[in-house]
Design a protein around this motif. Sequence first.
Motif, short mmCIF file in Angstrom:
data_model
loop_
_atom_site.label_atom_id
_atom_site.label_comp_id
_atom_site.label_asym_id
_atom_site.label_seq_id
_atom_site.Cartn_x
_atom_site.Cartn_y
_atom_site.Cartn_z
N GLN A 43 47.19 43.10 46.83
CA GLN A 43 46.96 44.22 45.90
C GLN A 43 45.49 44.61 45.81
O GLN A 43 45.12 45.43 44.98
N CYS A 44 44.66 44.06 46.68
CA CYS A 44 43.22 44.26 46.60
C CYS A 44 42.77 45.50 47.35
O CYS A 44 43.11 45.69 48.52
N GLU A 45 41.96 46.31 46.70
CA GLU A 45 41.47 47.54 47.31
C GLU A 45 40.34 47.30 48.30
O GLU A 45 39.98 48.19 49.07
N VAL A 46 39.76 46.10 48.31
CA VAL A 46 38.67 45.81 49.23
C VAL A 46 39.02 44.70 50.23
O VAL A 46 38.15 44.05 50.81
N ALA A 47 40.31 44.50 50.46
CA ALA A 47 40.75 43.44 51.39
C ALA A 47 40.19 43.65 52.80
O ALA A 47 39.83 42.69 53.47
N THR A 48 40.11 44.90 53.23
CA THR A 48 39.59 45.18 54.57
C THR A 48 38.12 44.76 54.67
O THR A 48 37.72 44.11 55.64
N GLN A 49 37.32 45.11 53.67
CA GLN A 49 35.92 44.72 53.68
C GLN A 49 35.78 43.20 53.63
O GLN A 49 34.90 42.62 54.28
N CYS A 50 36.63 42.55 52.88
CA CYS A 50 36.62 41.10 52.76
C CYS A 50 36.90 40.45 54.12
O CYS A 50 36.20 39.51 54.53
N LEU A 51 37.91 40.94 54.80
CA LEU A 51 38.26 40.40 56.11
C LEU A 51 37.13 40.64 57.11
O LEU A 51 36.75 39.74 57.87
N GLU A 52 36.57 41.84 57.12
CA GLU A 52 35.46 42.14 58.02
C GLU A 52 34.27 41.23 57.74
O GLU A 52 33.60 40.75 58.67
N TYR A 53 34.00 40.98 56.47
CA TYR A 53 32.91 40.09 56.05
C TYR A 53 33.14 38.68 56.61
O TYR A 53 32.25 38.08 57.21
N ALA A 54 34.35 38.17 56.44
CA ALA A 54 34.67 36.82 56.93
C ALA A 54 34.58 36.76 58.44
O ALA A 54 34.00 35.81 59.00
#
Length: 90
Positions: A43-54
């Motif tokens: 449900q996270c709106e920034v999941a894509t940024q989080c994955l890219e960060y990781a």
Amino acid sequence: MIMDRPDWQEKASCRGVPSDVFFPDNPGGQDSVYRQALQFCQQCEVATQCLEYAMSYEQGQKCRFGMFGGKTPRERYALAHTPTPITIRK
């Protein structure tokens, strides 16, 4: 090494959730320990940024830990070792 917190983390669904939900003490290679974390990521709106960060941080690493962007360490390892480029979409 202390890294600056990216601005997008302020919008993360996991903000304020105990870290052990995303970083279990003994995952034992079992993706099932991340079920609760996945509920936040889905449900996270920034999941894509989080994955890219990781993925950026883990580049060249053999070991990965915790749930990032809805992906387990095993899933991120597989993404990193896929022979063709992948576009990450939410």
